[in-house]
Design an enzyme around this catalytic site. Structure first.
Site, PDB file in Angstrom:
ATOM      1  N   TYR A 152       0.839  -1.215   0.000  1.00  0.00           N
ATOM      2  CA  TYR A 152       0.000   0.000   0.000  1.00  0.00           C
ATOM      3  C   TYR A 152       0.870   1.261   0.000  1.00  0.00           C
ATOM      4  CZ  TYR A 152      -3.873   2.995   1.766  1.00  0.00           C
ATOM      5  OH  TYR A 152      -4.836   3.961   1.949  1.00  0.00           O
ATOM      6  N   LYS A 156       0.824   4.084  -2.849  1.00  0.00           N
ATOM      7  CA  LYS A 156       0.441   5.469  -2.535  1.00  0.00           C
ATOM      8  C   LYS A 156       1.581   6.443  -2.856  1.00  0.00           C
ATOM      9  CE  LYS A 156      -3.801   4.951  -1.201  1.00  0.00           C
ATOM     10  NZ  LYS A 156      -4.832   5.177  -2.241  1.00  0.00           N
TER      11      LYS A 156
HETATM   12  P1  NAP Z   1     -13.392   2.190   1.585  1.00  0.00           P
HETATM   13  O1  NAP Z   1     -14.417   2.667   2.544  1.00  0.00           O
HETATM   14  O2  NAP Z   1     -12.823   0.820   1.745  1.00  0.00           O
HETATM   15  O3  NAP Z   1     -13.959   2.383   0.107  1.00  0.00           O
HETATM   16  C1  NAP Z   1     -13.185   2.013  -0.999  1.00  0.00           C
HETATM   17  C2  NAP Z   1     -14.112   1.804  -2.167  1.00  0.00           C
HETATM   18  O4  NAP Z   1     -13.309   1.391  -3.302  1.00  0.00           O
HETATM   19  C3  NAP Z   1     -15.126   0.688  -1.895  1.00  0.00           C
HETATM   20  O5  NAP Z   1     -16.412   1.107  -2.254  1.00  0.00           O
HETATM   21  C4  NAP Z   1     -14.612  -0.437  -2.784  1.00  0.00           C
HETATM   22  O6  NAP Z   1     -15.618  -1.289  -3.291  1.00  0.00           O
HETATM   23  C5  NAP Z   1     -14.003   0.334  -3.927  1.00  0.00           C
HETATM   24  N1  NAP Z   1     -13.129  -0.500  -4.739  1.00  0.00           N
HETATM   25  C6  NAP Z   1     -12.236  -1.431  -4.305  1.00  0.00           C
HETATM   26  N2  NAP Z   1     -11.667  -2.048  -5.345  1.00  0.00           N
HETATM   27  C7  NAP Z   1     -12.202  -1.501  -6.454  1.00  0.00           C
HETATM   28  C8  NAP Z   1     -12.030  -1.732  -7.842  1.00  0.00           C
HETATM   29  N3  NAP Z   1     -11.165  -2.667  -8.294  1.00  0.00           N
HETATM   30  N4  NAP Z   1     -12.755  -1.002  -8.725  1.00  0.00           N
HETATM   31  C9  NAP Z   1     -13.630  -0.082  -8.289  1.00  0.00           C
HETATM   32  N5  NAP Z   1     -13.852   0.185  -6.991  1.00  0.00           N
HETATM   33  C10 NAP Z   1     -13.138  -0.531  -6.085  1.00  0.00           C
HETATM   34  O7  NAP Z   1     -12.104   3.154   1.562  1.00  0.00           O
HETATM   35  P2  NAP Z   1     -11.908   4.667   2.049  1.00  0.00           P
HETATM   36  O8  NAP Z   1     -11.392   4.614   3.434  1.00  0.00           O
HETATM   37  O9  NAP Z   1     -13.064   5.481   1.701  1.00  0.00           O
HETATM   38  O10 NAP Z   1     -10.652   5.066   1.129  1.00  0.00           O
HETATM   39  C11 NAP Z   1     -10.797   5.693  -0.128  1.00  0.00           C
HETATM   40  C12 NAP Z   1      -9.402   5.998  -0.670  1.00  0.00           C
HETATM   41  O11 NAP Z   1      -8.682   6.809   0.267  1.00  0.00           O
HETATM   42  C13 NAP Z   1      -8.558   4.758  -0.916  1.00  0.00           C
HETATM   43  O12 NAP Z   1      -7.751   4.932  -2.058  1.00  0.00           O
HETATM   44  C14 NAP Z   1      -7.697   4.706   0.330  1.00  0.00           C
HETATM   45  O13 NAP Z   1      -6.527   3.998   0.108  1.00  0.00           O
HETATM   46  C15 NAP Z   1      -7.474   6.174   0.601  1.00  0.00           C
HETATM   47  N6  NAP Z   1      -7.111   6.484   1.981  1.00  0.00           N
HETATM   48  C16 NAP Z   1      -7.959   6.168   3.027  1.00  0.00           C
HETATM   49  C17 NAP Z   1      -7.576   6.482   4.328  1.00  0.00           C
HETATM   50  C18 NAP Z   1      -8.429   6.156   5.524  1.00  0.00           C
HETATM   51  O14 NAP Z   1      -7.965   6.393   6.678  1.00  0.00           O
HETATM   52  N7  NAP Z   1      -9.645   5.656   5.371  1.00  0.00           N
HETATM   53  C19 NAP Z   1      -6.339   7.095   4.569  1.00  0.00           C
HETATM   54  C20 NAP Z   1      -5.517   7.397   3.499  1.00  0.00           C
HETATM   55  C21 NAP Z   1      -5.914   7.089   2.211  1.00  0.00           C
HETATM   56  P3  NAP Z   1     -16.175  -2.550  -2.436  1.00  0.00           P
HETATM   57  O15 NAP Z   1     -16.919  -1.949  -1.303  1.00  0.00           O
HETATM   58  O16 NAP Z   1     -17.077  -3.276  -3.383  1.00  0.00           O
HETATM   59  O17 NAP Z   1     -14.975  -3.315  -2.028  1.00  0.00           O
END
Ligand code: NAP
Length: 251
Positions: A152, A156
């Protein structure tokens, strides 16, 4: 009135993506909500439509080149050619390096890096033609290194290089490309991390908040606000940047 711009938000069915879709709709964009599950996309889009916005749910695996092409074709036909792309879809497959499988490595690279590449490439023709474009990729504070996240972190950090290069290549066409790097955001992703390490989500949030200078964890709307700015028409001179949105300073 100028023509309404069309935005694609990947991973838009929940978490940061869903908040971003709502934010961009409120900012006056037509929004394509792209995610793996068609029904989940339609639900988010239907809610936006019920609020008076233009939106479309499009099921699409961002790591599948043909699916991305088909999704962008559908968005272009039903909403208009997309000139705003938010590469937000993401997964985690955390493990210490010695336990990390090749599949854990490949699947994280496929969604974050290959997915951002495919979606941006599929939309760049429309951006160049419009002489306007906004690309935002979701990076993370983990780009600076995080135990158990070799895959990851590398993805990133890779996205930061990706947007800097897009900024150089596409700037002359009015296209900006930036990364937003969230710190700890309360979503299903961090809920899954709490479950993996065996603590309640509530305790996990409390502990995380203590480490954050502003004294709280982040919420999807905090990230959506930053993306709203970077995708705005007025942000045309901000490009190739990494904006850490983490409740405190990061390099
Ligand atoms: P999340 O709640 O897990 O949502 C991620 C979404 O991406 C889910 O709806 C998932 O679908 C979808 N997804 C996964 N694989 C996919 C694919 N191959 N094609 C299309 N959609 C796909 O994540 P989040 O926390 O909102 O994070 C969103 C972004 O911010 C990510 O890139 C994450 O790495 C980044 N981020 C998050 C945090 C944090 O603290 N949460 C911190 C830094 C960066 P399914 O539900 O069907 O799996």
């Amino acid at each position: 009135m100028s023509e309404q711009r069309v935005a694609v938000v990947t991973g838009g069915a929940r978490g940061i993506g869903a908040a971003t879709a709502a934010r961009l709709a409120r900012d006056g964009r037509a929004v394509a909500v792209c995610d793996l599950d068609q029904t989940a996309c339609e639900e988010v889009a239907a809610e936006l439509v019920a609020q008076g916005h233009r939106a479309l749910g499009v099921g699409c695996d961002v790591s599948d080149a043909a699916a991305v092409e088909a999704a962008v074709a559908r968005v272009s036909a039903e909403l208009g050619a997309p000139t705003i792309v938010v590469n937000n879809a993401g997964i985690i497959r955390d493990n210490l390096l010695f336990k990390m499988s090749v599949e854990d490595w490949d699947s994280v690279m496929a969604v974050h890096l290959r997915g951002a590449f495919l979606m941006t490439k599929a939309c760049q023709g429309a951006m160049v033609e419009a002489k306007f474009g906004r690309v935002v990729c979701l990076s993370s504070t983990s780009a600076q290194g995080n135990r158990g996240q070799a895959n990851y972190s590398a993805a990133k950090a890779g996205l930061q290089g990706f947007v800097k290069t897009l900024a150089i290549e596409l700037g002359r066409y009015g296209v900006t490309a930036n990364a937003v790097a969230p710190g700890f955001i309360a979503t299903d992703m961090t809920k899954a991390t709490a479950a993996r390490i065996g603590v309640s989500f509530e305790d996990f949030l409390t502990h995380a908040a203590k480490e954050i200078p502003v004294g709280r964890v982040g919420y999807p709307e905090d990230i959506a606000a930053a993306i709203g700015y970077l995708t705005s028409d007025e942000a045309g001179f901000v490009s190739g940047q990494v904006l850490y949105v983490a409740g405190g300073p990061k390099d």
